[in-house]
Motif scaffolding. Sequence first.
Motif, PDB file in Angstrom:
ATOM      1  N   UNK A 228       9.839 -19.487  36.127  1.00 57.45           N
ATOM      2  CA  UNK A 228       9.210 -18.385  36.852  1.00 57.45           C
ATOM      3  C   UNK A 228       8.033 -18.906  37.673  1.00 57.45           C
ATOM      4  N   UNK A 229       7.997 -18.553  38.961  1.00 62.91           N
ATOM      5  CA  UNK A 229       6.914 -18.914  39.888  1.00 62.91           C
ATOM      6  C   UNK A 229       6.772 -20.432  40.048  1.00 62.91           C
ATOM      7  N   UNK A 230       7.844 -21.192  39.801  1.00 62.73           N
ATOM      8  CA  UNK A 230       7.707 -22.651  39.721  1.00 62.73           C
ATOM      9  C   UNK A 230       7.077 -23.283  40.960  1.00 62.73           C
ATOM     10  N   UNK A 231       7.598 -22.984  42.150  1.00 60.34           N
ATOM     11  CA  UNK A 231       7.058 -23.611  43.366  1.00 60.34           C
ATOM     12  C   UNK A 231       5.605 -23.186  43.573  1.00 60.34           C
ATOM     13  N   UNK A 232       5.323 -21.930  43.318  1.00 56.15           N
ATOM     14  CA  UNK A 232       3.963 -21.406  43.500  1.00 56.15           C
ATOM     15  C   UNK A 232       2.982 -22.112  42.558  1.00 56.15           C
ATOM     16  N   UNK A 233       3.373 -22.258  41.310  1.00 55.48           N
ATOM     17  CA  UNK A 233       2.501 -22.907  40.316  1.00 55.48           C
ATOM     18  C   UNK A 233       2.332 -24.391  40.639  1.00 55.48           C
ATOM     19  N   UNK A 234       3.420 -25.053  40.974  1.00 52.49           N
ATOM     20  CA  UNK A 234       3.357 -26.497  41.191  1.00 52.49           C
ATOM     21  C   UNK A 234       2.500 -26.873  42.401  1.00 52.49           C
ATOM     22  N   UNK A 235       2.657 -26.152  43.500  1.00 52.78           N
ATOM     23  CA  UNK A 235       1.845 -26.517  44.676  1.00 52.78           C
ATOM     24  C   UNK A 235       0.375 -26.138  44.486  1.00 52.78           C
ATOM     25  N   UNK A 236       0.123 -25.071  43.763  1.00 52.49           N
ATOM     26  CA  UNK A 236      -1.271 -24.751  43.420  1.00 52.49           C
ATOM     27  C   UNK A 236      -1.844 -25.849  42.528  1.00 52.49           C
ATOM     28  N   UNK A 237      -1.032 -26.363  41.621  1.00 53.23           N
ATOM     29  CA  UNK A 237      -1.463 -27.405  40.683  1.00 53.23           C
ATOM     30  C   UNK A 237      -1.900 -28.683  41.401  1.00 53.23           C
ATOM     31  N   UNK A 238      -1.212 -29.024  42.523  1.00 51.30           N
ATOM     32  CA  UNK A 238      -1.602 -30.247  43.247  1.00 51.30           C
ATOM     33  C   UNK A 238      -2.620 -29.950  44.348  1.00 51.30           C
ATOM     34  N   UNK A 239      -3.177 -28.732  44.323  1.00 53.26           N
ATOM     35  CA  UNK A 239      -4.257 -28.401  45.253  1.00 53.26           C
ATOM     36  C   UNK A 239      -3.815 -27.821  46.578  1.00 53.26           C
ATOM     37  N   UNK A 240      -2.552 -27.402  46.675  1.00 51.96           N
ATOM     38  CA  UNK A 240      -2.031 -26.856  47.930  1.00 51.96           C
ATOM     39  C   UNK A 240      -1.273 -25.557  47.661  1.00 51.96           C
ATOM     40  N   UNK A 241      -1.991 -24.485  47.310  1.00 48.81           N
ATOM     41  CA  UNK A 241      -1.283 -23.213  47.052  1.00 48.81           C
ATOM     42  C   UNK A 241      -0.572 -22.713  48.302  1.00 48.81           C
TER      43      UNK A 241
END
Length: 282
Positions: A228-241
């Motif tokens: 759930x929300x994988x792409x959203x969480x992952x790019x936020x995690x690397x500093x690029x929401x």
Amino acid sequence: MNHTFSYVVMEDGLTIETILQQKWKLGKKLIHDLRMQKAVSDINGELLQWKATLQKGDILVFKWEGEASNYLLSEQIPLYVAYEDDYLLIASKPRGMATHPNEAGQNHTFMNTVQNYLSNKGQSYGEHVHRIDEGTKGLVVIAKNPIVKGMLDRMLENKEIVRTYEALVEGQVKNNHGTIRAAIGSDRHHPTRRRVSPSGQLAITHYEVVGRHPNFTKVQAILETGRTHQIRVHFAHIGHPIVGDDLYGAKKTPTKTYELHAFKVQFVHPITGEMIVVEDKR
């Protein structure tokens, strides 16, 4: 409801039994139902023996009573169909619409619109094989009978359906391509938000940069896992929401939407064996 479709045998030496069990890998209950209902005949309507050897080019006609879909009909939006045949359709869900109802009586979701479209064609079965977030727009694969649904479900599980997303993210992503591996779990401080968590479920996203702007980066991403929300969480995690995704730390935008699009899907058709590659042109 009465389900009907035909299938052209693709190689010599198969039997109905081997097609259903080994080639299509259908569940035992569905195979039992088909057998009990004497569901398989030839093109002339004559019943076929399940263990009889078939020849390439033989046509099997499946006809059986099975479940119908029970979504309420909705004409709220015109359905954009990107691909359709006798077995499945691929349609585009608008941004801001849930994929399916979460409670009885809902009639304003994507699947209500799909049911309305199929009903107008005299069909009463349509089930989504996967879903996308309410705020994400793009392609959803829908099975038009329970046999195809079972086959597509298994293909999704085995990562044989490749879905490509396009996103506009804040800032400059350093590498032109890469893989984000970070487990995702629930956020105990928020009912719907997810977060990277060592105790969460394994999540892997592959990405490639396809465009750059001084303040933004356009990326294409393929999910190896479907959290759930994988792409959203992952790019936020690397500093690029994702642009506009304030749930995950991006600046708010006037539209109050975020820029994520499930724009491409590809897989080998479970019945015809053709490679299906569909892009959302909207």
